[in-house]
Scaffold this motif. Structure first.
Motif, PDB file in Angstrom:
ATOM      1  N   VAL A  93     -11.216  12.877  -4.525  1.00 44.06           N
ATOM      2  CA  VAL A  93     -11.080  11.417  -4.479  1.00 44.06           C
ATOM      3  C   VAL A  93      -9.792  10.980  -5.178  1.00 44.06           C
ATOM      4  O   VAL A  93      -9.062  10.097  -4.692  1.00 44.06           O
ATOM      5  N   PHE A  94      -9.488  11.598  -6.301  1.00 38.44           N
ATOM      6  CA  PHE A  94      -8.263  11.257  -7.019  1.00 38.44           C
ATOM      7  C   PHE A  94      -7.026  11.637  -6.203  1.00 38.44           C
ATOM      8  O   PHE A  94      -6.017  10.923  -6.216  1.00 38.44           O
ATOM      9  N   ALA A  95      -7.099  12.767  -5.469  1.00 36.82           N
ATOM     10  CA  ALA A  95      -5.989  13.142  -4.597  1.00 36.82           C
ATOM     11  C   ALA A  95      -5.811  12.114  -3.483  1.00 36.82           C
ATOM     12  O   ALA A  95      -4.682  11.755  -3.119  1.00 36.82           O
ATOM     13  N   GLY A  96      -6.922  11.639  -2.906  1.00 45.01           N
ATOM     14  CA  GLY A  96      -6.822  10.583  -1.904  1.00 45.01           C
ATOM     15  C   GLY A  96      -6.216   9.313  -2.472  1.00 45.01           C
ATOM     16  O   GLY A  96      -5.408   8.644  -1.811  1.00 45.01           O
ATOM     17  N   ALA A  97      -6.598   8.980  -3.708  1.00 45.79           N
ATOM     18  CA  ALA A  97      -5.988   7.819  -4.357  1.00 45.79           C
ATOM     19  C   ALA A  97      -4.496   8.039  -4.574  1.00 45.79           C
ATOM     20  O   ALA A  97      -3.694   7.103  -4.444  1.00 45.79           O
ATOM     21  N   LEU A 155     -11.031   2.501  -5.437  1.00 48.45           N
ATOM     22  CA  LEU A 155     -10.434   3.171  -4.289  1.00 48.45           C
ATOM     23  C   LEU A 155     -10.227   2.195  -3.126  1.00 48.45           C
ATOM     24  O   LEU A 155      -9.201   2.245  -2.435  1.00 48.45           O
ATOM     25  N   SER A 156     -11.179   1.299  -2.931  1.00 51.24           N
ATOM     26  CA  SER A 156     -11.032   0.292  -1.878  1.00 51.24           C
ATOM     27  C   SER A 156      -9.869  -0.648  -2.181  1.00 51.24           C
ATOM     28  O   SER A 156      -9.121  -1.051  -1.271  1.00 51.24           O
ATOM     29  N   GLY A 157      -9.700  -1.006  -3.463  1.00 50.83           N
ATOM     30  CA  GLY A 157      -8.570  -1.855  -3.837  1.00 50.83           C
ATOM     31  C   GLY A 157      -7.239  -1.197  -3.540  1.00 50.83           C
ATOM     32  O   GLY A 157      -6.313  -1.838  -3.007  1.00 50.83           O
ATOM     33  N   LEU A 158      -7.127   0.090  -3.865  1.00 51.77           N
ATOM     34  CA  LEU A 158      -5.890   0.815  -3.542  1.00 51.77           C
ATOM     35  C   LEU A 158      -5.688   0.900  -2.033  1.00 51.77           C
ATOM     36  O   LEU A 158      -4.556   0.818  -1.535  1.00 51.77           O
ATOM     37  N   GLY A 159      -6.797   1.078  -1.293  1.00 52.31           N
ATOM     38  CA  GLY A 159      -6.693   1.121   0.159  1.00 52.31           C
ATOM     39  C   GLY A 159      -6.207  -0.196   0.742  1.00 52.31           C
ATOM     40  O   GLY A 159      -5.372  -0.220   1.654  1.00 52.31           O
ATOM     41  N   VAL A 160      -6.729  -1.300   0.223  1.00 54.76           N
ATOM     42  CA  VAL A 160      -6.275  -2.615   0.692  1.00 54.76           C
ATOM     43  C   VAL A 160      -4.801  -2.825   0.360  1.00 54.76           C
ATOM     44  O   VAL A 160      -4.021  -3.357   1.172  1.00 54.76           O
ATOM     45  N   LEU A 161      -4.402  -2.370  -0.833  1.00 51.30           N
ATOM     46  CA  LEU A 161      -3.003  -2.521  -1.217  1.00 51.30           C
ATOM     47  C   LEU A 161      -2.095  -1.693  -0.313  1.00 51.30           C
ATOM     48  O   LEU A 161      -1.024  -2.155   0.106  1.00 51.30           O
ATOM     49  N   ALA A 162      -2.510  -0.453   0.004  1.00 52.15           N
ATOM     50  CA  ALA A 162      -1.722   0.381   0.911  1.00 52.15           C
ATOM     51  C   ALA A 162      -1.679  -0.222   2.315  1.00 52.15           C
ATOM     52  O   ALA A 162      -0.629  -0.199   2.982  1.00 52.15           O
ATOM     53  N   ALA A 163      -2.815  -0.746   2.782  1.00 55.35           N
ATOM     54  CA  ALA A 163      -2.837  -1.390   4.107  1.00 55.35           C
ATOM     55  C   ALA A 163      -1.918  -2.603   4.143  1.00 55.35           C
ATOM     56  O   ALA A 163      -1.228  -2.856   5.148  1.00 55.35           O
ATOM     57  N   ALA A 164      -1.888  -3.362   3.053  1.00 50.27           N
ATOM     58  CA  ALA A 164      -0.989  -4.517   2.996  1.00 50.27           C
ATOM     59  C   ALA A 164       0.472  -4.077   3.040  1.00 50.27           C
ATOM     60  O   ALA A 164       1.310  -4.720   3.694  1.00 50.27           O
ATOM     61  N   ALA A 165       0.777  -2.962   2.354  1.00 50.00           N
ATOM     62  CA  ALA A 165       2.154  -2.457   2.381  1.00 50.00           C
ATOM     63  C   ALA A 165       2.557  -2.039   3.791  1.00 50.00           C
ATOM     64  O   ALA A 165       3.689  -2.284   4.230  1.00 50.00           O
ATOM     65  N   LEU A 166       1.630  -1.417   4.517  1.00 47.76           N
ATOM     66  CA  LEU A 166       1.922  -1.039   5.902  1.00 47.76           C
ATOM     67  C   LEU A 166       2.011  -2.261   6.806  1.00 47.76           C
ATOM     68  O   LEU A 166       2.818  -2.291   7.748  1.00 47.76           O
ATOM     69  N   ALA A 167       1.204  -3.275   6.531  1.00 47.88           N
ATOM     70  CA  ALA A 167       1.191  -4.456   7.398  1.00 47.88           C
ATOM     71  C   ALA A 167       2.485  -5.249   7.304  1.00 47.88           C
ATOM     72  O   ALA A 167       2.945  -5.826   8.307  1.00 47.88           O
ATOM     73  N   VAL A 168       3.087  -5.312   6.120  1.00 51.43           N
ATOM     74  CA  VAL A 168       4.315  -6.104   5.958  1.00 51.43           C
ATOM     75  C   VAL A 168       5.566  -5.299   6.286  1.00 51.43           C
ATOM     76  O   VAL A 168       6.667  -5.856   6.250  1.00 51.43           O
ATOM     77  N   THR A 169       5.408  -4.004   6.605  1.00 53.70           N
ATOM     78  CA  THR A 169       6.571  -3.173   6.909  1.00 53.70           C
ATOM     79  C   THR A 169       7.396  -3.722   8.077  1.00 53.70           C
ATOM     80  O   THR A 169       8.629  -3.813   7.976  1.00 53.70           O
ATOM     81  N   PRO A 170       6.789  -4.078   9.217  1.00 52.81           N
ATOM     82  CA  PRO A 170       7.622  -4.630  10.308  1.00 52.81           C
ATOM     83  C   PRO A 170       8.396  -5.879   9.907  1.00 52.81           C
ATOM     84  O   PRO A 170       9.575  -6.037  10.278  1.00 52.81           O
TER      85      PRO A 170
END
Length: 528
Positions: free
Chosen positions: A152-156, A231-246
Motif C-alpha cells: 500500500v505504501f508503494a502504491g502511495a 490513500l484516497s486523498g492521494l488518489g484524488v490529488l493525483a487524478a487532479a494533477a492528470l486532469a489539469v495536464t491538458p
C-alpha cells in the motif's frame, strides 16, 4: 486545419517514421537486454545491501521512529523542488527543431507535447513506488509491518510520483513570481504540519506519512479507515494533477519552450564533449534582483569582500535560498551519520558531502574569479592566496551557521532515535555532530578552492585506453570530472567516522586532511 499546419504535421510524421526505420527491432531488443543486465549486475546488489542494512535492529528502530516524518518531509520538499525545477527544465520538452515544427503548426499543445509529459510522469511514478517500497520492505522484513502495508505504501509512492509530475509541469507553466510563491506556500504548509499537531489529516504530507507501514499487529477498523482515506486523498490529488495536464500544456508559451530546448541541447553537447563546467554554467541563474543593494562598503578587506560576495549571491535569490536549504540539509545528514552505525555512517556521510559541496558552490563564485585572475598581476597589492582567503569568509560563515541550524533540527527531530542507537549517550551526539559539521564545512571550502582552478578537460584524457573489457577512456574522463565530489566524500566520510569515535581524534584527523587538501588546492591555483 490550415495548409501550414498540415505541412508541419506531415514533416513531424516523416521525421518520426525515419527514426523508427533507422532503429531496427534488434537495436530495441539489445537496448532492453543491456538495461536489464545493468540493473541486475549493478542495481540489485546495491538495493539488497541497502535493504539488509535497514533491516538491522538499530537501523530498523530508527526507521520506524522517523519513517513517517521523513516520508512526509520528502514528499513536501519534492513537490517544492519540482515546481522550482519547472522553470529550468520542464517535462514538456522536445528538441529545438521538433519544438519549432510543432509549436509553429497550429495544433494544440495538449497533443503535440503530451508524449514527453506522459513518459516523465510514468518515470516519476515508477521511481516513487520503488523508493517507497525499499524502506517498507525493510520494515516488513523485521516484522514491524505487514507485506500488505508495504505494498500500500508503494502504491502511495506511485501516486506521489504522479503529483510531483503535476508540480513539475505547473512550474514550467507559471511565471517566476508564481513559481516562487508556490514553493514558499508548499514549504510553509510543511512547516505547519511539523509544528502543529493534528493538522496532518488535512495536508497531503500527513496523508503520505500516515501510510508508512509501522506496527506489525492487527490493524483496527478506525486505523484502516484512516489509511484508506489517506490513500484516497492521494488518489484524488493525483487524478487532479492528470486532469489539469491538458490545460497546463495548452498554456505553455512558445519562447520559454524554445529557450529551454536550446539551453538543454547546448548543455548536452557540452557534457558530451566532457566540459561539464560549461554545461552547468548554462543553467546558472542570471542576476535580476537586488540591483539597489550596495556591494561596496566600509570596513576592512575581509568585511568588504564578505559583503560583496553576499550581495552578489542575494542578487539570485533562488540560488541563495537553495544554498541555505542545502547547508541545513547537510547539517541534518551529518547528525544522521554521527548517530548511525555500520555502513549507514558512510551512506549518510557521502550524501552529506554531495549536498554540502553543491550548496557551498553558490557562495564560492569568488573562488572562480580568483582562478580567472590568478595569472594577472595582483591588484591593489592583494596576492592570489590572500584573495582566496578573503573570498572564503562567506562560504565558511554561511556554511557553519546554516549547517549548525541543520544539526539543531536533526537533534530535535532525530534526537530520541539517535540517542537510542548511540547507546544512551544523551545529548553527546548533537555536540559531536556540531563539531563534525563545522570541520566538514571547512574541508569542503578547501575542496571548493581546489575545484575552482580545475580548468578545461585535458585533451590527453580523451585518448583511447584499451583494456580487456574495451575502451576505458570514458571512465578516465568521468573520474577527472568527479574528482572534487569524490574528494568531498572521502574527507567528509573520514572526518565523520573519526569524530564519532572521539571528538579530539576527529579534530586531529580533520586538521591532517585540511593540510593535504589545502596543499593540493594551493598547488593547483598557483599552477594556473
Amino acid at each position: 486545419m490550415s495548409r501550414e499546419a498540415a505541412h508541419a504535421l506531415r514533416a513531424v510524421r516523416a521525421i518520426r517514421r525515419a527514426r523508427a526505420e533507422g532503429s531496427s527491432r534488434g537495436d530495441v531488443v539489445y537496448a532492453v537486454y543491456a538495461g536489464v543486465m545493468v540493473a541486475a549486475i549493478v542495481g540489485v546488489p546495491i538495493v539488497r545491501a541497502v535493504v539488509l542494512y535497514l533491516a538491522e535492529p538499530a537501523a530498523s528502530a530508527v526507521l520506524v521512529d522517523v519513517g513517517p516524518t521523513v516520508s512526509g518531509t520528502v514528499f513536501a520538499l519534492a513537490c517544492a523542488a519540482f515546481v522550482a525545477l519547472g522553470g529550468v527544465r520542464g517535462p514538456a520538452l522536445l528538441s529545438p527543431f521538433l519544438l519549432f515544427a510543432v509549436a509553429g503548426g497550429g495544433h494544440p499543445r495538449r497533443r503535440t507535447l503530451l508524449g514527453p509529459v506522459v513518459r516523465s510522469v510514468l518515470a516519476l511514478a515508477v521511481a516513487g513506488a520503488g523508493l517507497a517500497l525499499l524502506p517498507a520492505l525493510a520494515v516488513a522484513g523485521v516484522g514491524d509491518a505487514t507485506v500488505g502495508g508495504a505494498l500500500v505504501f508503494a502504491g502511495a509512492g506511485a501516486l506521489v510520483g504522479v503529483v510531483c509530475g503535476g508540480c513539475w509541469l505547473l512550474g514550467q507553466r507559471v511565471t517566476a513570481a508564481v513559481r516562487a510563491w508556490t514553493v514558499v506556500g508548499v514549504v510553509a504548509t510543511w512547516a505547519a504540519w511539523v509544528a502543529v499537531p493534528g493538522i496532518g489529516g488535512v495536508l497531503p504530507w500527513g496523508w503520505f506519512a500516515s501510510l508508512f507501514p509501522v506496527g506489525g499487529g492487527e490493524v483496527g477498523a478506525a486505523d484502516a479507515a484512516l489509511g484508506w482515506g489517506a490513500l484516497s486523498g492521494l488518489g484524488v490529488l493525483a487524478a487532479a494533477a492528470l486532469a489539469v495536464t491538458p490545460m497546463l500544456l495548452d498554456g505553455l508559451r512558445g519562447p520559454e519552450l524554445l529557450s529551454q530546448a536550446q539551453r538543454w541541447q547546448t548543455a548536452g553537447t557540452l557534457a558530451f564533449t566532457g566540459d561539464l563546467a560549461m554545461a552547468m554554467g548554462e543553467f546558472r541563474a542570471v542576476p535580476r534582483r537586488g540591483r539597489r543593494l550596495a556591494a561596496i562598503g566600509g570596513g576592512g578587506l575581509a568585511l568588504m569582500f564578505a559583503r560583496r560576495d553576499l550581495v552578489g549571491s542575494l542578487r539570485t535569490p533562488a540560488r541563495f535560498a537553495l544554498a541555505c536549504a542545502g547547508c541545513v540539509g547537510f547539517g541534518l545528514l551529518i547528525t544522521v551519520a554521527v548517530g548511525a552505525s555500520g555502513p549507514g555512517v558512510w551512506i549518510a556521510a557521502c550524501a552529506a558531502a554531495i549536498v554540502g559541496f553543491l550548496a557551498l558552490g553558490v557562495w564560492s563564485d569568488g573562488f572562480r574569479h580568483v582562478a580567472e585572475v590568478a595569472s594577472a598581476p595582483p591588484l591593489y597589492g592583494v596576492s592570489t592566496l590572500r584573495l582566496l582567503g578573503l573570498h572564503a569568509v562567506l562560504p565558511v560563515v554561511g556554511g557553519v551557521v546554516f549547517s549548525g541550524v541543520g544539526v539543531g533540527v536533526g537533534g530535535v527531530v532525530l534526537g530520541g532515535a539517535l540517542g537510542g542507537v548511540g547507546g544512551g549517550v544523551g545529548v553527546e551526539p548533537s555536540w559531536s555532530a556540531l563539531v563534525a559539521a563545522v570541520l566538514c564545512v571547512l574541508l569542503l571550502v578547501l575542496v571548493r578552492v581546489y575545484d575552482s582552478a580545475k580548468g578545461p578537460l585535458p585533451l590527453t584524457l580523451m585518448a583511447p585506453v584499451p583494456t580487456p573489457a574495451g575502451d576505458a577512456s570514458a571512465l578516465v574522463v568521468a573520474a577527472w570530472q568527479a574528482d572534487a565530489v569524490i574528494l568531498s566524500g572521502v574527507v567528509v566520510g573520514v572526518t565523520v567516522v573519526s569524530v564519532a569515535g572521539g571528538v579530539g581524534g576527529g579534530v586531529l584527523v580533520a586538521v591532517g586532511l585540511g593540510v593535504v587538501v589545502g596543499w593540493m588546492a594551493r598547488a593547483r591555483v598557483l599552477a594556473v
